[in-house]
Write an enzyme that holds these catalytic residues in place. Structure first.
Site, PDB file in Angstrom:
ATOM      1  N   HIS A 123     -29.227 -13.484  20.193  1.00 57.85           N
ATOM      2  CA  HIS A 123     -29.889 -13.657  18.901  1.00 57.85           C
ATOM      3  C   HIS A 123     -28.926 -13.500  17.746  1.00 57.85           C
ATOM      4  O   HIS A 123     -28.286 -12.469  17.602  1.00 57.85           O
ATOM      5  CB  HIS A 123     -31.014 -12.622  18.753  1.00 57.85           C
ATOM      6  CG  HIS A 123     -32.327 -13.208  19.116  1.00 57.85           C
ATOM      7  ND1 HIS A 123     -33.376 -13.255  18.269  1.00 57.85           N
ATOM      8  CD2 HIS A 123     -32.707 -13.813  20.245  1.00 57.85           C
ATOM      9  CE1 HIS A 123     -34.379 -13.875  18.862  1.00 57.85           C
ATOM     10  NE2 HIS A 123     -33.996 -14.209  20.058  1.00 57.85           N
ATOM     11  N   TYR A 170     -39.772  -8.717  11.371  1.00 55.11           N
ATOM     12  CA  TYR A 170     -40.182  -7.371  10.972  1.00 55.11           C
ATOM     13  C   TYR A 170     -40.995  -7.519   9.686  1.00 55.11           C
ATOM     14  O   TYR A 170     -40.447  -7.944   8.669  1.00 55.11           O
ATOM     15  CB  TYR A 170     -38.964  -6.492  10.663  1.00 55.11           C
ATOM     16  CG  TYR A 170     -38.136  -6.095  11.872  1.00 55.11           C
ATOM     17  CD1 TYR A 170     -37.139  -6.928  12.367  1.00 55.11           C
ATOM     18  CD2 TYR A 170     -38.333  -4.870  12.504  1.00 55.11           C
ATOM     19  CE1 TYR A 170     -36.364  -6.554  13.464  1.00 55.11           C
ATOM     20  CE2 TYR A 170     -37.572  -4.483  13.598  1.00 55.11           C
ATOM     21  CZ  TYR A 170     -36.589  -5.337  14.071  1.00 55.11           C
ATOM     22  OH  TYR A 170     -35.834  -4.954  15.158  1.00 55.11           O
ATOM     23  N   PRO A 190     -38.418   3.459  16.911  1.00 56.77           N
ATOM     24  CA  PRO A 190     -37.896   2.213  17.492  1.00 56.77           C
ATOM     25  C   PRO A 190     -37.611   1.094  16.484  1.00 56.77           C
ATOM     26  O   PRO A 190     -37.113   0.035  16.874  1.00 56.77           O
ATOM     27  CB  PRO A 190     -39.011   1.779  18.460  1.00 56.77           C
ATOM     28  CG  PRO A 190     -40.248   2.446  17.950  1.00 56.77           C
ATOM     29  CD  PRO A 190     -39.813   3.719  17.301  1.00 56.77           C
ATOM     30  N   LYS A 236     -32.456   1.174  18.129  1.00 58.41           N
ATOM     31  CA  LYS A 236     -31.183   1.862  18.352  1.00 58.41           C
ATOM     32  C   LYS A 236     -31.179   2.813  19.554  1.00 58.41           C
ATOM     33  O   LYS A 236     -30.108   3.243  20.002  1.00 58.41           O
ATOM     34  CB  LYS A 236     -30.809   2.681  17.107  1.00 58.41           C
ATOM     35  CG  LYS A 236     -30.346   1.841  15.952  1.00 58.41           C
ATOM     36  CD  LYS A 236     -28.964   1.271  16.218  1.00 58.41           C
ATOM     37  CE  LYS A 236     -28.623   0.154  15.266  1.00 58.41           C
ATOM     38  NZ  LYS A 236     -28.214  -1.089  15.886  1.00 58.41           N
ATOM     39  N   TYR A 279     -27.443  -3.244  12.248  1.00 59.52           N
ATOM     40  CA  TYR A 279     -28.358  -3.735  13.282  1.00 59.52           C
ATOM     41  C   TYR A 279     -27.585  -4.164  14.530  1.00 59.52           C
ATOM     42  O   TYR A 279     -27.971  -3.822  15.650  1.00 59.52           O
ATOM     43  CB  TYR A 279     -29.163  -4.912  12.729  1.00 59.52           C
ATOM     44  CG  TYR A 279     -30.361  -5.283  13.575  1.00 59.52           C
ATOM     45  CD1 TYR A 279     -31.579  -4.648  13.401  1.00 59.52           C
ATOM     46  CD2 TYR A 279     -30.266  -6.274  14.553  1.00 59.52           C
ATOM     47  CE1 TYR A 279     -32.678  -4.976  14.178  1.00 59.52           C
ATOM     48  CE2 TYR A 279     -31.359  -6.616  15.335  1.00 59.52           C
ATOM     49  CZ  TYR A 279     -32.563  -5.964  15.137  1.00 59.52           C
ATOM     50  OH  TYR A 279     -33.645  -6.286  15.918  1.00 59.52           O
TER      51      TYR A 279
HETATM   52  C1  PHB Z   1     -38.742  -4.937  21.453  1.00 59.56           C
HETATM   53  O1  PHB Z   1     -38.489  -6.111  21.749  1.00 59.56           O
HETATM   54  O2  PHB Z   1     -39.430  -4.212  22.194  1.00 59.56           O
HETATM   55  C2  PHB Z   1     -38.233  -4.398  20.180  1.00 59.56           C
HETATM   56  C3  PHB Z   1     -37.409  -5.181  19.391  1.00 59.56           C
HETATM   57  C4  PHB Z   1     -36.919  -4.675  18.201  1.00 59.56           C
HETATM   58  C5  PHB Z   1     -37.262  -3.405  17.796  1.00 59.56           C
HETATM   59  C6  PHB Z   1     -38.076  -2.611  18.572  1.00 59.56           C
HETATM   60  C7  PHB Z   1     -38.563  -3.109  19.773  1.00 59.56           C
HETATM   61  O3  PHB Z   1     -36.789  -2.953  16.606  1.00 59.56           O
END
Ligand code: PHB
Length: 401
Positions: free
Chosen positions: A77, A209, A302, A306, A394
């Site tokens: 990604h 997000y 989450p 990280k 990130y």
């Molecule tokens: C996930 O794909 O479970 C996931 C992706 C990004 C995050 C948290 C969880 O920030």
């Protein structure tokens, strides 16, 4: 598998990603270890956690040969997007930082690390419940730590020069550190995530997000046909109290763009669970012959993905330090382990806290907090240097922080 020895160089308490990866890194450097995991193999292999791998984490999996399925089925990604109250803000990580991330679920990482360890015939015990970690006061190389555990209906003792606790936040290893020898830092958030897995193609090529008046939402993925998504819910929410339609309606409302250009793909929900959010750090990450790594020493919410990456970074530093001590007797790297690891840990803590507070609606917050979060998102939309900073955090910083 050969029977578990009662003496080893490194006893690894906890067979999640941190403990398993450590065992592989050590083996590559000729250091033997025994991994004890309290849960059955199926449970370890089905635990759903975040799925974003920083490039340093990808490198570590390559180094130990756990990369074949990741390369075949992982999804590289280059960027992600914020949806802030109907406006899209793209963060092109690859363009801004020259590095990307990989979407490859922790569940899959763990399956590969387990299969490899068993293939090698190296000691890895499931349903081995560690009862106590003791005799860890004192220097490395001068005496041994003792791990007592129950396995196959009997109690066993394992002696090791070094004990590493990778048994998570609720594990027994951290408890072996006397209270007066550890300082903890903690923040518990007034919201949780309701996470789903669904048979639905991802709605967007990039992770989304979203911050909305109704709360946070995240659209992620597990494969070209499986969506992983989350919505912010109150603490204590029972996942079964949310119908599938209500979850999709909420995801749709929170991720919608004002110009109508975003469409959410719906599908059959195959899994629902609720995760509380917590920040936690225990310092130092070492007591005598006991070293802590991953969730046993620190937790992040989450939102920045990280947790796994910090755990991998810990064990990379620790493996190098242990191998150097094993080969030469030099302990400088072991002595530096806690400080070295904690510099990265605190960067991860700050980034995860920033992402969390910026993107969630705190039910107890006053309008001042909301205004700050919105201003923060506007800054990200307008300033390339600010976006670069977010992108660097990130995808994982290389700096020696
Ligand atoms: C996930 O794909 O479970 C996931 C992706 C990004 C995050 C948290 C969880 O920030």
């Amino acid at each position: 598998m050969s029977p578990a020895p009662d003496r080893t160089t490194v006893a690894i308490v906890g067979g999640g990603p941190a403990g398993l990866l450590l065992s592989h890194l050590l083996r590559k450097r000729g250091v033997d270890s025994v991994v004890l995991e309290s849960r059955p193999r199926e449970r370890v292999e089905s635990r759903q956690r975040a799925g974003i791998l920083e490039h340093g984490t990808v490198d570590a999996l390559r180094e130990v040969g756990a990369d074949a399925r990741m390369d075949e089925r992982g999804l590289p990604h280059d960027g992600f997007a914020f949806h802030a109250h109907g406006e899209r803000i793209g963060v092109d990580m690859a363009a801004l930082t020259g590095k990307a991330v990989m979407i490859w679920a922790q569940t899959e990482v763990v399956k590969d690390l387990i299969a490899l360890r068993l293939e090698q015939g190296e000691p890895l015990l499931f349903e081995a419940e560690v009862l106590s970690v003791s005799e860890v006061d004192g220097a490395v190389g001068d005496g041994a730590g003792l791990v007592r555990y129950r396995h196959g209906g009997a109690e066993h003792e394992l002696r090791a020069d070094v004990v590493v606790g990778t048994d998570g936040f609720h594990g027994v290893a951290r408890r072996a550190v006397p209270d007066e020898a550890v300082r903890t830092y903690e923040r518990v958030y007034p919201f949780s995530w309701l996470g789903i897995l669904a048979d639905a193609p991802p709605s967007s090529d990039e992770l989304v997000y979203a911050r909305h008046d109704r709360g946070f939402a995240l659209l992620s993925m597990r494969s070209p046909s499986v969506t992983r998504a989350y919505i912010q819910v109150p603490n204590g929410t029972d996942p079964s109290s949310w119908s599938d339609d209500a979850i999709w309606d909420e995801l749709e409302a929170r991720t919608a763009l004002a110009d109508g250009s975003f469409t959410l793909n719906r599908g059959t929900i195959t899994d629902k669970s609720v995760t509380p959010m917590r920040s936690f750090v225990a310092e130092p990450m070492r007591h005598g012959r006991l070293f802590l790594a991953g969730d046993a020493a620190h937790i992040v919410p989450p939102t920045g993905a990280k947790g796994l990456n910090l755990a991998v970074a810990d064990v990379r530093v620790l493996a190098e330090a242990l191998a150097t001590w094993h080969d030469t007797g030099a302990q400088e790297l072991l002595d530096a382990y806690s400080d070295t690891a904690l510099r990265r840990v605190w960067r991860g803590e700050h980034f995860s806290w920033t992402m969390t507070t910026m993107l969630h609606r705190d039910p107890d917050a006053d309008p001042f907090d909301d205004r700050l979060a919105l201003s923060h998102l506007r800054l990200i939309a307008q300033s390339e240097s600010y976006r670069r900073s977010i992108a660097e955090n990130y995808r994982g910083l290389e700096l020696d922080l």
